[in-house]
Write a protein that holds these residues in place. Structure first.
Motif, PDB file in Angstrom:
ATOM      1  N   ASN A 115     -10.562   7.656   0.511  1.00 18.69           N
ATOM      2  CA  ASN A 115     -10.775   6.964  -0.756  1.00 18.69           C
ATOM      3  C   ASN A 115     -10.666   5.508  -0.749  1.00 18.69           C
ATOM      4  O   ASN A 115     -10.409   4.595  -1.652  1.00 18.69           O
ATOM      5  N   LEU A 144      15.339  15.749   3.992  1.00 13.70           N
ATOM      6  CA  LEU A 144      16.048  16.740   2.963  1.00 13.70           C
ATOM      7  C   LEU A 144      17.286  16.138   2.883  1.00 13.70           C
ATOM      8  O   LEU A 144      18.263  16.342   2.073  1.00 13.70           O
ATOM      9  N   GLY A 171       3.224  17.118  -3.060  1.00 16.42           N
ATOM     10  CA  GLY A 171       2.427  16.033  -3.290  1.00 16.42           C
ATOM     11  C   GLY A 171       1.125  16.184  -2.701  1.00 16.42           C
ATOM     12  O   GLY A 171       0.892  16.860  -1.834  1.00 16.42           O
ATOM     13  N   GLU A 231      -2.219  17.399   2.007  1.00 17.13           N
ATOM     14  CA  GLU A 231      -3.124  16.910   3.177  1.00 17.13           C
ATOM     15  C   GLU A 231      -2.401  17.589   4.383  1.00 17.13           C
ATOM     16  O   GLU A 231      -3.285  17.884   5.356  1.00 17.13           O
ATOM     17  N   ALA A 261       7.361  16.483   3.877  1.00 12.73           N
ATOM     18  CA  ALA A 261       6.268  15.689   3.348  1.00 12.73           C
ATOM     19  C   ALA A 261       6.750  15.452   1.773  1.00 12.73           C
ATOM     20  O   ALA A 261       6.132  15.858   0.717  1.00 12.73           O
ATOM     21  N   HIS A 280       8.722   9.084   0.451  1.00 18.26           N
ATOM     22  CA  HIS A 280       9.110   8.078   1.392  1.00 18.26           C
ATOM     23  C   HIS A 280      10.262   7.097   0.991  1.00 18.26           C
ATOM     24  O   HIS A 280      10.451   7.054  -0.218  1.00 18.26           O
ATOM     25  N   PHE A 300       2.321   3.512  -6.706  1.00 18.95           N
ATOM     26  CA  PHE A 300       0.739   3.778  -6.496  1.00 18.95           C
ATOM     27  C   PHE A 300       0.763   4.093  -5.031  1.00 18.95           C
ATOM     28  O   PHE A 300       0.047   5.174  -4.726  1.00 18.95           O
TER      29      PHE A 300
HETATM   30  P1  NDP Z   1       4.999  12.306  -3.973  1.00 21.70           P
HETATM   31  O1  NDP Z   1       6.522  11.623  -4.360  1.00 21.70           O
HETATM   32  O2  NDP Z   1       4.161  12.240  -4.810  1.00 21.70           O
HETATM   33  O3  NDP Z   1       5.649  13.802  -3.770  1.00 21.70           O
HETATM   34  C1  NDP Z   1       6.515  14.247  -3.070  1.00 21.70           C
HETATM   35  C2  NDP Z   1       6.721  15.809  -3.192  1.00 21.70           C
HETATM   36  O4  NDP Z   1       7.955  16.313  -2.344  1.00 21.70           O
HETATM   37  C3  NDP Z   1       6.769  16.618  -4.540  1.00 21.70           C
HETATM   38  O5  NDP Z   1       6.322  17.561  -4.616  1.00 21.70           O
HETATM   39  C4  NDP Z   1       8.335  16.663  -4.664  1.00 21.70           C
HETATM   40  O6  NDP Z   1       8.827  17.617  -5.679  1.00 21.70           O
HETATM   41  C5  NDP Z   1       8.647  17.226  -3.423  1.00 21.70           C
HETATM   42  N1  NDP Z   1      10.390  16.727  -3.080  1.00 21.70           N
HETATM   43  C6  NDP Z   1      10.892  15.433  -3.101  1.00 21.70           C
HETATM   44  N2  NDP Z   1      12.104  15.764  -2.714  1.00 21.70           N
HETATM   45  C7  NDP Z   1      12.373  17.010  -2.525  1.00 21.70           C
HETATM   46  C8  NDP Z   1      13.288  17.756  -1.951  1.00 21.70           C
HETATM   47  N3  NDP Z   1      14.628  17.128  -1.829  1.00 21.70           N
HETATM   48  N4  NDP Z   1      13.209  19.074  -1.638  1.00 21.70           N
HETATM   49  C9  NDP Z   1      12.000  19.550  -1.991  1.00 21.70           C
HETATM   50  N5  NDP Z   1      10.918  19.050  -2.517  1.00 21.70           N
HETATM   51  C10 NDP Z   1      11.136  17.890  -2.695  1.00 21.70           C
HETATM   52  O7  NDP Z   1       4.959  12.079  -2.282  1.00 21.70           O
HETATM   53  P2  NDP Z   1       3.518  11.925  -1.583  1.00 21.70           P
HETATM   54  O8  NDP Z   1       3.906  11.384  -0.275  1.00 21.70           O
HETATM   55  O9  NDP Z   1       3.040  13.189  -1.409  1.00 21.70           O
HETATM   56  O10 NDP Z   1       2.664  11.012  -2.197  1.00 21.70           O
HETATM   57  C11 NDP Z   1       3.032   9.542  -2.329  1.00 21.70           C
HETATM   58  C12 NDP Z   1       1.919   8.540  -3.267  1.00 21.70           C
HETATM   59  O11 NDP Z   1       0.740   8.476  -2.152  1.00 21.70           O
HETATM   60  C13 NDP Z   1       1.187   9.397  -4.187  1.00 21.70           C
HETATM   61  O12 NDP Z   1       0.948   8.630  -5.165  1.00 21.70           O
HETATM   62  C14 NDP Z   1       0.189  10.289  -3.465  1.00 21.70           C
HETATM   63  O13 NDP Z   1      -0.890  10.521  -4.617  1.00 21.70           O
HETATM   64  C15 NDP Z   1      -0.400   9.150  -2.422  1.00 21.70           C
HETATM   65  N6  NDP Z   1      -1.128   9.871  -1.604  1.00 21.70           N
HETATM   66  C16 NDP Z   1      -2.415   9.883  -1.601  1.00 21.70           C
HETATM   67  C17 NDP Z   1      -3.303  10.581  -0.684  1.00 21.70           C
HETATM   68  C18 NDP Z   1      -4.781  10.715  -1.000  1.00 21.70           C
HETATM   69  O14 NDP Z   1      -5.020  10.441  -1.856  1.00 21.70           O
HETATM   70  N7  NDP Z   1      -5.215  11.025   0.283  1.00 21.70           N
HETATM   71  C19 NDP Z   1      -2.569  11.178   0.530  1.00 21.70           C
HETATM   72  C20 NDP Z   1      -1.012  10.900   0.432  1.00 21.70           C
HETATM   73  C21 NDP Z   1      -0.474  10.579  -0.481  1.00 21.70           C
HETATM   74  P3  NDP Z   1       8.723  17.406  -7.167  1.00 21.70           P
HETATM   75  O15 NDP Z   1       6.952  17.353  -7.715  1.00 21.70           O
HETATM   76  O16 NDP Z   1       9.462  18.696  -7.599  1.00 21.70           O
HETATM   77  O17 NDP Z   1       9.297  15.914  -7.482  1.00 21.70           O
END
Ligand code: NDP
Length: 324
Positions: free
Chosen positions: A49, A118, A153, A158, A239, A242, A300
């Protein structure tokens, strides 16, 4: 001691883009590469992207392209990790590996963010012995094996898809009844016969003799139909998001409660006060300190957004330096 006009900390899309702009503005920037050359993006498989790559691009290739572009206009690269800063003085002081000292008129912080864990004890016990936060780095070790990915997420989807290309079976452990990922990533996961999504599951502990061999899970904890479950796995991939790499700067610049650097709205300039509320920080900006990319972006977290903010930071640094 090294005296420079513009020092950039971090070698992700934000840092390299800042370097391209700063070097084209004749600031002769020095970029400190940090612990992960190329930044977080290099832990993903393919970038689809980022505009300009219609067929997608390998992250290492893209970061190398950016680096060479910055090099072409005179950026100097230093491999090493920044261990200390002093932004209370002008010029600003930055130490690399505690020994090499730099003085800079302007500093651009582009240190990115790192994977979250975690926080359960067994995760620490098995770190490097079945626990990983980077499928691209470690997936190879789990060829034809069974692994679990925690999170729902885009990153988790991915990673799960990547691992499904190597492994016999991939579980996704998702705490909600739905995935948070973008539609296209969700479809890839849900249509992959090797991936089984365990919705509404949470990790209790990892088990195994000297290495990960299984994971205990809770299903719908606290609900009438709550249950526990054990699945056999060889690898456990985090995953779940961050946290920003900003600890080093917290004595000097304002960060939000999660550690993301607070900048001046549309600008990339940093604030002086600690634990700042935006309203209270007016007129307390630190001249010459700018932040770009994921270290200042809780929303973002995209390479293209980071690159854009790197350009902004360099333009602002240039303006600031010319005003001195
Ligand atoms: P996100 O914050 O989007 O997602 C984190 C995921 O982890 C959610 O499902 C969340 O659950 C879960 N989570 C968080 N804490 C815990 C926990 N303690 N126990 C269990 N599950 C947990 O992070 P990402 O790293 O996936 O993405 C970050 C950003 O980067 C986003 O905007 C994403 O769109 C972008 N990105 C884009 C990509 C692409 O377009 N190719 C590739 C990778 C990232 P819950 O939903 O319940 O909060």
């Amino acid at each position: 001691m090294n005296r420079v006009k513009c020092l950039i900390i971090g070698s992700g899309p934000a840092g390299y883009t800042a370097a391209i702009y700063a070097s084209r503005a004749n600031l002769a920037p020095v970029l400190i590469e940090g612990p992960q050359l190329g930044g977080q993006l290099t832990t993903t498989t393919e970038v689809e992207n980022f505009p300009g790559y219609p067929d997608g691009v390998e992250p290492f290739q893209m970061m190398d392209d950016m680096k060479r572009q910055a090099e072409r206009f005179g950026t100097q690269f230093v491999s090493g990790v920044v261990t200390k800063v002093d932004f209370s003085v002008s010029p600003k002081k930055v130490w690399v590996e505690d020994t090499e000292e730099y003085e800079a008129d302007a500093v651009i912080i582009a240190t990115g963010a790192s994977a979250k864990y975690l926080g359960i004890e067994s995760e620490r016990t098995y770190k490097g012995r079945g626990v990983s936060a980077c499928a691209t780095c470690d997936g190879f070790f789990y060829r034809k094996k069974t692994v679990a990915v925690v999170g729902g997420g885009d990153t988790a989807c991915e990673e799960a898809n990547y691992l499904a290309g190597l492994c016999e079976k991939v579980y996704m452990i998702v705490r909600k009844p739905y995935l948070r990922a973008s539609e296209i990533m969700q479809q890839r996961v849900l249509n992959n016969p090797k991936i089984e999504v365990l919705f509404e599951h949470n990790t209790i502990r990892l088990t195994g003799e000297g290495k990960v061999q299984g994971v205990d899970l809770f299903y719908r904890k606290g609900e009438p139909d709550e249950a526990t479950k054990h699945i056999a796995i060889d690898g456990f991939f985090l995953a779940i998001g961050h946290h920003p790499n900003t600890d080093l700067f917290k004595d000097f610049i304002a960060c939000d409660p999660e550690g993301y650097i607070i900048t001046d709205g549309a600008s990339t300039q940093c604030f002086k006060c600690e634990n700042a509320q935006m309203g209270k920080c007016e007129n307390k900006k630190i001249p010459g300190v700018f932040a770009a990319g994921d270290c200042a972006d809780p929303h973002f977290r995209q390479a293209i957004v980071a690159a854009g903010s790197g350009a902004k930071a360099a333009i602002e640094a240039d303006k600031y330096i010319k005003s001195l």
